[in-house]
Design a protein around this motif. Structure first.
Motif, short mmCIF file in Angstrom:
data_model
loop_
_atom_site.label_atom_id
_atom_site.label_comp_id
_atom_site.label_asym_id
_atom_site.label_seq_id
_atom_site.Cartn_x
_atom_site.Cartn_y
_atom_site.Cartn_z
N ASN A 54 5.41 -3.92 33.14
CA ASN A 54 4.05 -3.36 32.48
C ASN A 54 3.39 -5.27 33.37
O ASN A 54 3.56 -5.97 34.35
CB ASN A 54 3.88 -3.85 31.12
N ASP B 153 -7.84 8.43 37.27
CA ASP B 153 -8.28 7.84 36.22
C ASP B 153 -8.00 6.42 35.87
O ASP B 153 -8.00 6.06 34.52
CB ASP B 153 -7.90 9.31 34.97
N ASP C 280 -6.78 -1.50 33.23
CA ASP C 280 -5.72 -1.14 32.98
C ASP C 280 -4.25 -1.36 32.42
O ASP C 280 -4.15 -2.02 33.78
CB ASP C 280 -6.53 0.30 33.16
N GLU C 281 -3.91 -1.23 31.49
CA GLU C 281 -2.24 -1.61 31.28
C GLU C 281 -1.87 -0.69 31.56
O GLU C 281 -2.52 0.61 31.63
CB GLU C 281 -2.43 -1.89 29.94
N VAL C 282 -0.61 -0.43 32.73
CA VAL C 282 -0.27 0.27 33.74
C VAL C 282 0.82 0.19 33.80
O VAL C 282 1.46 -0.87 33.24
CB VAL C 282 -0.60 0.87 34.72
N ARG D 189 1.74 5.00 36.24
CA ARG D 189 0.97 5.58 35.44
C ARG D 189 0.50 4.49 34.07
O ARG D 189 0.54 3.48 34.34
CB ARG D 189 1.96 6.64 34.46
N LYS D 190 0.04 4.87 33.14
CA LYS D 190 -1.47 4.27 32.47
C LYS D 190 -0.07 3.93 31.00
O LYS D 190 0.35 4.64 30.61
CB LYS D 190 -2.40 5.25 31.91
N ASN D 191 -0.61 2.97 30.50
CA ASN D 191 0.65 2.56 29.20
C ASN D 191 -0.08 3.00 28.32
O ASN D 191 -1.12 2.45 27.85
CB ASN D 191 0.80 0.70 29.31
N ASN D 192 0.60 4.27 27.50
CA ASN D 192 -0.63 4.77 26.50
C ASN D 192 0.36 3.80 24.75
O ASN D 192 0.73 4.74 24.90
CB ASN D 192 -0.81 6.17 26.75
N GLN D 193 -0.45 2.84 24.56
CA GLN D 193 0.69 1.83 23.67
C GLN D 193 -0.61 2.13 22.32
O GLN D 193 -1.76 2.45 22.04
CB GLN D 193 0.58 0.33 23.91
#
Length: 140
Positions: free
Chosen positions: A8, A56, A61-63, A136-140
């Motif tokens: 992360n 995007d 951003d957290e990735v 990739r984006k971290n989608n939490q």
């Protein structure tokens, strides 16, 4: 193809086709309850540049960075194992086969390390194509 390793991180810079991600590297004891009282707990920021990231992704951003475990093994081999073997081989060669003094053998061995890392630096472009992280984006 092998195990995927993920880390992360937070995007710190976005340029034309590269993204720089800050990954906090923590020691095993950093999560300990006594971390505030112990002097051995350390935490370092590592910056990793990823090319070809999606448009995007923005600063802050957290990735998640992902890479293959074989990539890590290659990096460890090139950074630590091969230089150690080369250092010992040069030292043995200069001391036993060439009959030089210990001081001269040490200087030649250390000079060999400099040449090795210079060659490694010259192949930086080729290595950077093999040692690739995906993002990739971290989608939490």
């Amino acid at each position: 193809m092998g195990e995927i390793i993920s880390h992360n991180g937070v995007v710190s810079r976005v340029e034309a086709n590269t993204v720089t991600v800050c990954v906090q590297q923590k020691s095993a004891c950093a999560g300990c309850h006594a971390v505030g009282y112990c002097s051995s707990a350390d935490c370092k920021d590592r910056y990793i540049t990823v090319t070809g990231a999606s448009p995007d992704i923005h600063v802050g951003d957290e990735v998640i960075l992902e890479g293959h475990s074989a990539m890590g093994r290659l990096a460890v081999f090139l950074s630590f194992v091969l230089p150690l073997i080369l250092l010992i081989l040069l030292l043995v060669l200069t001391l036993s086969m060439l009959g030089l003094s210990e001081g001269m053998g040490t200087l030649i061995s250390l000079g060999g390390m400099g040449v090795y890392y210079l060659i490694l630096r010259l192949f930086n472009g080729k290595l950077s194509r093999r040692l690739v992280f995906t993002i990739r984006k971290n989608n939490q």
